[in-house]
Design an enzyme around this catalytic site. Structure first.
Site, PDB file in Angstrom:
ATOM      1  CB  SER A 196      -0.891   0.009   1.244  1.00 11.67           C
ATOM      2  OG  SER A 196      -1.439   1.304   1.399  1.00 11.67           O
ATOM      3  CG  HIS A 200      -4.077  -1.783  -1.261  1.00 10.88           C
ATOM      4  ND1 HIS A 200      -5.202  -2.544  -1.503  1.00 10.88           N
ATOM      5  CD2 HIS A 200      -4.410  -0.938  -0.260  1.00 10.88           C
ATOM      6  CE1 HIS A 200      -6.172  -2.176  -0.681  1.00 10.88           C
ATOM      7  NE2 HIS A 200      -5.717  -1.195   0.087  1.00 10.88           N
ATOM      8  CG  ASP A 219      -5.273   2.383   0.968  1.00  6.49           C
ATOM      9  OD1 ASP A 219      -6.186   1.553   1.037  1.00  6.49           O
ATOM     10  OD2 ASP A 219      -4.084   2.122   1.246  1.00  6.49           O
ATOM     11  CG  MET A 264      -8.600   7.226   2.641  1.00  6.87           C
ATOM     12  SD  MET A 264      -7.617   7.444   4.120  1.00  6.87           S
ATOM     13  CE  MET A 264      -6.678   5.917   4.108  1.00  6.87           C
ATOM     14  CG  HIS A 303      -9.360   0.022   0.015  1.00  6.26           C
ATOM     15  ND1 HIS A 303      -8.712  -0.077   1.228  1.00  6.26           N
ATOM     16  CD2 HIS A 303     -10.681  -0.049   0.294  1.00  6.26           C
ATOM     17  CE1 HIS A 303      -9.609  -0.195   2.194  1.00  6.26           C
ATOM     18  NE2 HIS A 303     -10.815  -0.168   1.659  1.00  6.26           N
ATOM     19  CG  MET A 355     -11.404   3.197   2.486  1.00  9.08           C
ATOM     20  SD  MET A 355      -9.863   3.304   3.415  1.00  9.08           S
ATOM     21  CE  MET A 355      -8.715   3.340   2.047  1.00  9.08           C
ATOM     22  CG  MET A 363     -11.398  -2.785   5.549  1.00  7.03           C
ATOM     23  SD  MET A 363      -9.864  -2.374   4.702  1.00  7.03           S
ATOM     24  CE  MET A 363      -9.002  -1.404   5.940  1.00  7.03           C
ATOM     25  CG  ASP A 380      -6.078  -2.741   3.553  1.00  4.67           C
ATOM     26  OD1 ASP A 380      -4.977  -2.425   4.026  1.00  4.67           O
ATOM     27  OD2 ASP A 380      -6.818  -1.966   2.922  1.00  4.67           O
TER      28      ASP A 380
HETATM   29  C1  DX5 Z   1      -6.220   1.776   5.782  1.00  2.00           C
HETATM   30  C2  DX5 Z   1      -5.836   1.382   4.383  1.00  2.00           C
HETATM   31  C3  DX5 Z   1      -4.689   0.453   4.299  1.00  2.00           C
HETATM   32  C4  DX5 Z   1      -3.391   0.993   4.860  1.00  2.00           C
HETATM   33  C5  DX5 Z   1      -2.709  -0.183   5.478  1.00  2.00           C
HETATM   34  O1  DX5 Z   1      -7.454   2.368   5.769  1.00  2.00           O
HETATM   35  O2  DX5 Z   1      -6.917   0.744   3.736  1.00  2.00           O
HETATM   36  O3  DX5 Z   1      -4.493  -0.022   2.974  1.00  2.00           O
HETATM   37  O4  DX5 Z   1      -2.547   1.568   3.919  1.00  2.00           O
HETATM   38  O5  DX5 Z   1      -1.601   0.266   6.173  1.00  2.00           O
HETATM   39  P1  DX5 Z   1      -0.860  -0.668   7.233  1.00  2.00           P
HETATM   40  O6  DX5 Z   1      -0.419  -1.909   6.500  1.00  2.00           O
HETATM   41  O7  DX5 Z   1       0.254   0.171   7.718  1.00  2.00           O
HETATM   42  O8  DX5 Z   1      -1.858  -0.997   8.309  1.00  2.00           O
HETATM   43 ZN    ZN Z   2      -6.524  -0.250   1.797  1.00  2.00          ZN
END
Ligand code: DX5
Ligand code: ZN
Length: 216
Positions: free
Chosen positions: A7, A32, A34, A36, A65, A67, A136, A174
């Site tokens: 990620s 990956h 993310d 948000m 991903h 969010m 998650m 994740d």
């Molecule tokens: C959190 C994200 C993850 C995040 C994971 O909301 O969806 O993908 O980057 O980070 P680590 O592996 O550090 O928990």
């Molecule tokens: Zn993620």
């Protein structure tokens, strides 16, 4: 074959391209990403322009991903900017089946995602329609949190459901994955492993190799 998906949320954004190259050199095939929106989760990360910028320079498989609230509003944009797989939260929309169909119609792979408090049973109605279920293992929104062990029980539940139905759905975990628990996640039934800080904190090359060795 188990897959490690670093990620980039935990990467050094001063050198984002270099962070991608580093994992490519370790034979990583998935990234990956993310997204948000500050609504579905408290934080805001990055979106289409960043994905598009990366897409121009790498062939990695982009596991995006989302969010974000009402992801159906943005499926076309994420498909067009370079996502190979679009993961969205079933808690974020009342139009789950429609959103799945939109992603399919654009020729992208489909993932549905559940937060720690959402039961495994919530994904059951959609299992025939998706390529992946993302369970998650932390509350979404931030990297660097600790894995919540009860979420691995949900991974086992989802794996039992896909087996019972004879489906070859990928199961991704994740959040809070590290060398100490990655084998537990695989044992529970996950075959796609996201890791942010466990890849990007410290030496990327040795982090990736250690994680891969523990994943089997
Ligand atoms: C959190 C994200 C993850 C995040 C994971 O909301 O969806 O993908 O980057 O980070 P680590 O592996 O550090 O928990
Ligand atoms: Zn993620």
């Amino acid at each position: 074959m188990n897959i490690l998906a670093p990620s980039i949320l935990s990467a050094d954004f001063w050198n984002l391209g270099e962070a991608v190259r580093q994992v490519e050199q370790e034979n990583i095939r998935w990234l990956h990403i993310d997204v948000m929106d500050g609504m579905f989760v408290p934080s805001i990360s990055y979106g289409m322009p960043v994905i598009q910028g990366l897409r121009r320079r790498t062939e990695l498989f982009f596991d995006v991903h989302l969010m974000i609230e009402r992801p159906e509003r943005y499926i076309r944009e994420f498909a067009e900017c370079g996502a190979d797989l679009i993961n969205f939260h079933i808690e974020a929309t009342e139009r789950v089946e429609e959103t799945i169909a939109m992603i399919r119609a654009l020729g992208r792979k489909v993932g549905i995602t559940i937060k720690p408090q959402t039961s495994a049973a919530a994904v059951e109605p959609y299992l025939e329609l998706v390529d992946m279920v993302l369970v998650m293992t932390v509350e979404p929104g931030f990297g660097g949190q600790r894995l919540m062990p009860h979420c691995l029980d949900k991974v086992s539940e989802v794996r039992a459901m896909t087996r019972a139905k004879g489906l070859s759905v990928d199961i991704e975990v994740d959040g809070g994955i590290c060398v100490d628990n990655v084998a537990d996640a695989v044992l529970a039934g996950a075959n796609v492993i996201v890791a942010g800080s466990a890849v990007y904190k410290g030496d990327v090359c040795s982090n990736v190799q250690t994680l891969l060795a523990k994943m089997g």
